[in-house]
Motif scaffolding. Structure first.
Motif, short mmCIF file in Angstrom:
data_model
loop_
_atom_site.label_atom_id
_atom_site.label_comp_id
_atom_site.label_asym_id
_atom_site.label_seq_id
_atom_site.Cartn_x
_atom_site.Cartn_y
_atom_site.Cartn_z
N GLY A 1 0.92 -1.25 -0.04
CA GLY A 1 0.15 0.03 -0.01
C GLY A 1 0.89 1.31 0.24
N VAL A 2 0.31 2.28 0.13
CA VAL A 2 0.85 3.67 0.28
C VAL A 2 1.07 4.15 1.66
N ALA A 3 2.42 4.54 2.11
CA ALA A 3 2.49 4.92 3.38
C ALA A 3 1.83 6.29 3.84
N ARG A 4 1.29 6.13 4.98
CA ARG A 4 0.57 7.27 5.63
C ARG A 4 1.40 8.05 6.77
N PRO A 5 2.06 9.23 6.36
CA PRO A 5 2.88 9.36 7.37
C PRO A 5 2.73 9.85 8.79
N GLN A 6 1.53 10.01 9.00
CA GLN A 6 1.02 10.23 10.40
C GLN A 6 0.96 8.94 11.29
#
Length: 259
Positions: free
Chosen positions: A149-154
């Motif tokens: 998936g795509v990394a969520r920085p929070q």
């Protein structure tokens, strides 16, 4: 007080109050106003708050602290909860772990369990949290599966449709959810809808679901629903949980453990 400690304290105060005044913050943290102004400027540059004349306000209407600044909040409670959750997991099981500070503590508790020092594997951990995978990957007795998936920085979580392909091909014994809110009527929830969608898929692939949540998360609602409360088998929380909330979850069919 170190810079990181000040930043955590400032962000905690900001979340609690919605607005900060430089002079008041300086008095509470016992540092100079110049130090607070510099801290607020640096936090604003990272888009974690909005600077105002004489202080700061939260960044946006729905504010969420990045994971690295939430680790110290309710830390003793989270560690107790994590230990109790880890004790509910059996050697050889396939376990889904969502992201979050409490589930990160669950991963750490599993890493030091004496009966999980060997096995083929001792435990299979499926997670969408990069930090959890990083902590456990050095334990060769654990089989670590990342969803993609795509990394969520929070939250260091992988989100989006790329995770669906992995999760549709697996079966879990148990899913351990970290949540921002758990309510009898509205169920378990997260701030972000894409994060909630991945957590929901983990629940659907699991034989049983455990929610690990400190008492500050109970009786609350959040934007993105993960699952209904009747999807959850066990809630592990701390002893500060209000008795009426505990009773409500038990009446809804949950096993509630307070530690």
């Amino acid at each position: 007080m170190s810079r990181d400690a000040r930043w955590k304290a400032l962000l905690d105060l900001l979340v609690e109050r919605g607005r900060l005044d430089v002079e008041e913050a300086a008095a509470e943290l016992e540092v100079s106003a110049a130090t607070i102004r510099r801290d607020l400027d640096q936090l604003a540059a990272q888009q974690m708050l909005v600077r105002t004349r004489g202080g700061a306000v939260v960044h946006g209407v729905s504010y969420e602290l990045p994971l690295r600044y939430k680790t110290a909040r309710n830390a003793p409670e989270k560690q107790r909860i994590a230990g109790a959750v880890a004790d509910l997991l059996a050697p050889g099981e396939a376990v889904g772990l969502t992201g979050g500070t409490t589930t990160t503590e669950v991963a750490r508790a599993l890493a030091v369990r004496g009966d999980l020092t060997s096995g083929t594997p001792a435990l299979t951990v499926v997670t969408n949290a990069l930090n959890i995978a990083n902590e456990l990957a050095v334990r060769p007795q654990f089989k670590i599966v990342l969803t993609g998936g795509v990394a969520r920085p929070q939250s260091y979580e992988l989100i989006g449709p790329l995770a669906d392909g992995v999760l549709s091909q697996i079966t879990l014994d148990v899913a351990v959810l970290g949540v921002v809110a758990l309510d009898v009527t509205h169920g378990a929830a997260a701030h972000d809808e894409a994060e909630a969608a991945i957590n929901r898929l983990l629940c659907e692939r699991a034989e049983r679901v455990i929610v690990a949540a400190d008492s500050s998360k109970l009786g609350r609602r959040a934007f993105a629903r993960i699952c209904a409360v009747d999807t959850v088998d066990t809630l592990v929380t701390d002893t500060a949980a209000a008795p009426e909330l505990v009773r409500g979850f038990e009446e809804a069919g949950l096993r509630v453990l307070t530690v």
